[in-house]
Design an enzyme around this catalytic site. Sequence first.
Site, PDB file in Angstrom:
ATOM      1  N   HIS A 109       3.092   4.285   6.492  1.00 24.43           N
ATOM      2  CA  HIS A 109       2.638   4.970   5.266  1.00 24.43           C
ATOM      3  C   HIS A 109       1.338   5.767   5.393  1.00 24.43           C
ATOM      4  CE1 HIS A 109       0.755   0.886   4.563  1.00 24.43           C
ATOM      5  NE2 HIS A 109      -0.264   1.654   4.266  1.00 24.43           N
ATOM      6  N   ASP A 163       0.798  -1.236   0.000  1.00 23.50           N
ATOM      7  CA  ASP A 163       0.000   0.000   0.000  1.00 23.50           C
ATOM      8  C   ASP A 163       0.825   1.278   0.000  1.00 23.50           C
ATOM      9  OD1 ASP A 163      -2.400   1.402   0.036  1.00 23.50           O
ATOM     10  OD2 ASP A 163      -2.443   1.530   2.212  1.00 23.50           O
TER      11      ASP A 163
HETATM   12 ZN   LIG Z   1      -2.228   1.003   4.093  1.00 19.39          ZN
END
Ligand SMILES: [Zn+2]
Length: 1012
Positions: free
Chosen positions: A578, A374
């Site tokens: 993130h 991701d």
């Molecule tokens: Zn994520």
Amino acid sequence: MHDDRALIEARLKRVLDERVRPAVYPAHVPLDVAVWHAPGEPVPVAEGLAAEHSPVRVGDRWGAPWGTSWFRVTGTVPPQWAGRTVEALLDLGFDENMPGFQCEGLVYRPDGSPVKGLNPRNQWVRIGSPVTGGERVELHVEAASNPVILDYHPFLPTELGDRDTAGDEPQYRLARMDLAVFDETVWHLVMDLEVLGELMPELPADGARRHTVLRAVARALDAIDLQDVNGTADAARACLREVLSSPAEPTAHRISAVGHAHIDSAWLWPLRETVRKVARTTANMTALLEDEPDFVYAMSQAQQYAWIKEHRPEVYARVKKAVAEGRFVPAGGMWVESDTNMPGSEAMARQFVHGKRFFLDEFGVENEEAWLPDTFGFAAGLPQIIKAAGAKWLLTQKISWSRTNVFPHHTFHWEGIDGTRIFTHFPPVDTYNCSMQGKEIAHAARNFKDKGVARHSLAPTGWGDGGGGTTREMVAKAARMRDLEGSARVEWETPAVFFAKAEAEYRHAPVWVGELYLELHRATLTSQARTKQGNRRSEHLLYEAELWAATAAVRTGSRYPYEELDRLWKTVLLHQFHDILPGSSIAWVHREAEATYARVARELRGIVDAAQRALAGDAGSGGTVVFNAAPHARGGVPAAGAAPRPAVHGATTVSDRVGGGHVLDNGLLRVEVDARGLVVSAYDIAAGRETIAPGRAGNLLQLHPDFPNMWDAWDVDAFYRDTVTDLTEAEAVEPVAGADGCVRVVRRFGSSRVEQRLTLPAGAGRLEIDTEVDWHETEKFLKLAFPLDVHADRYASETQFGHLYRPTHTNTSWDAARFEACNHRFLHVGEPGWGIALVTDSTYGHDVARTVREEDRGTTTTVRASFLRAPRFPDPRTDQGTHRFRHTLVPGARVVDAVREGYRVNLPERVVPGDARVAPLVAVDDAAVVVTAVKLADDASGDVVVRLYESLGGRARARLRAGFEVGEVVRCDLLERPLGAPESAVADDEVPLLLRPFELVTLRLTRRRAAD
Ligand SMILES: [Zn+2]
């Protein structure tokens, strides 16, 4: 034959929804429910179990935002159910359409041992199979009423993202608390019908297989007695057996399903909630592994394991057992799934050091894949770091989110700035939450760009973020697609097994060189400026703390703070997650991050201070010692050494400028600041060259409206550039007295104020720009622009262990889409023989664009640093308040100067009372070779570990000289494990080094004990 596809498909949907699925639980009785609402933050399990509960009924509202409610459910299995399978069905008020991102629970037995998580698609708890009847049931649910932040109307500003502003309105309504009979045959019939029903629309309408399946489904529906589904489910299943056992085509695509739950370490919930999310999902997954012998589960982020270990030791024991069996796979080898654009060289390396070491220490497992499904784009320095950590594969899915260009490969070799290649896979299923739906499996097969030469892809399978992970339904569907005509083949496999197969079949996979830029989420390089500044400051303080603590340990025998540094590194690494460093979390997360960074800075300054005092000699001498942590000498103080402050020569003159404003001149640079506070000239006297494009002005603050179409904190859309306000009105432009020439500029705009100090230090060819912004805008983007008189078709920007070049033009759609990019400490634009660096202490986002002037056909290359944004989702008050940024413009800089200036700005010298000179622990005699870490080895052997790299993109032949008596020198991986035999050419505490362009090298230097 008449085509009745639509009729049968509609029939299947209705019969499944209204008759077959409800028949999975043919009988049920209500449980008695009582609740205790914990008054504040989560409490220990024992406290929740022992609390005074009050009765509550299904239908009642519960759960203030971020609250915890302890439900106690009790009942007795009816005697007439003897011999049946019985489950508790506990629906806290879930929205099944949205697995994750809402309330959740963890179920405990009365003794406090955890059973499994409760999630929107996972509401059952097995009571017995078979039951004897009459069993007493008592379960406890620790239910978290996490509010929904991202709902059916996404990106609207909400106050729910911080406990301080969220209010106390109950968020959920208790929906179901029952004991029920589970009919496994009907459940299997549901799975059969779902798999075939989802397969059909993916098959060619004119193919025989589609019609064969359709006819079988029609016969099965005929076989179901709608008044007695449970009594006829077997007969219906018999009608489907033949189509379900027809094997896959020999060329069918092969999917390695990996059980997974992508759990963001913080995002739309605070860190403390992730601790519990991980425990719930992991409890589910260890339970599923016990029930399903073929199932394999992979979990990344060592930090999340560490949380379970600390907070839910019973769940951790189950994890350890499943890891030992090889079916629960520690994946990724990083501390967290970090951002990879912004973390500096050492931090990116330490993500792997701490992640891999945790897996090695706890499980004896060393994984060889990096797992970053991701993360918002991948820096070109990463391949070398992955390899130096002893890994060789990378998985990510995110690049499929790019909005402009479709990435040409799903499996390829990714080549970084130094030439290191990493075998990389982008799952063509295009999701990291695969749920084994037919359309996902068919999409993966169709979408796979490497078919014909490769046939394997990976599908991370399970609900993340509190969705509870993989479900038994996904496992059942995967089993049916293991070898099914018309479908890709699906098999549970570990990431390593997948990568080994994929690599073996695709030796000559295509190559992608350079960064993997995500054409989306570009604003994550700017949002939540204080979080980003905290990261940058912490990274450099960690470097300083290790350097001076190691120097003091070797020179004075003082204690090296192993444990403190280990803990502080892990804290900083966690915050590179993130959604934290990118600034895309709720207010709560960023509020805590700022406080944490302040604590980290205090502690690290304490370590630095203690070490420097130990080294500085006589504090009562009346003298001072200047410590220079930078890897380059400055002002007469050696790199990584200390010396009494030398005298400064020269001064900067400040005079009035014709036409208004002021002129700063130090004999190297002459800078003209006009009456608007703008830099209309920066003249490099030695080169005889103007920096600023004719008729233009630098130090120009530019304000854009910034309201992206979605993902407010994440995105800046290209149209933001269409509207701009140049902030040229100045309230004050006045000289500030001092040896270094300085002009102070004050502006007001909107509801905000900015104060700048433009300083031309005596004896230095650089203009320092210190900007303080009191920012009270919403949905605006603030940039600092320098239109430079430079003809350049590319520019360099620093990344981990080197720099990369990006074009300044927009020839291709790939170039045009890269309109906001990441730099670390510097940007550099140049012509042969002359260039300019823009250096920053804390900003990452920037853009570089070019125009050609009609008057003189010269090129203006405009470099802009991104300062601040003001999105309102998910934090409605993002970046409000005071911020301070330091930038330095260096006319005449080569890349080597840009590198040096980057370290200088980020590693300010420290002055300590004393009289000593401190010789560096290590010195390198080539300016191209830069040291990024000097520390004692993590194994506490007392060895000195040095990490360095070639910083210019060329070959370097250098000598490393140790300032202590060296025994052996050996090259190591990032985990400080020797890669081969010791260097043979060590003599007089010196070792020769030969480095490839951008090569990073880790050396372990043993100390000769006689010198102790
Ligand atoms: Zn994520």
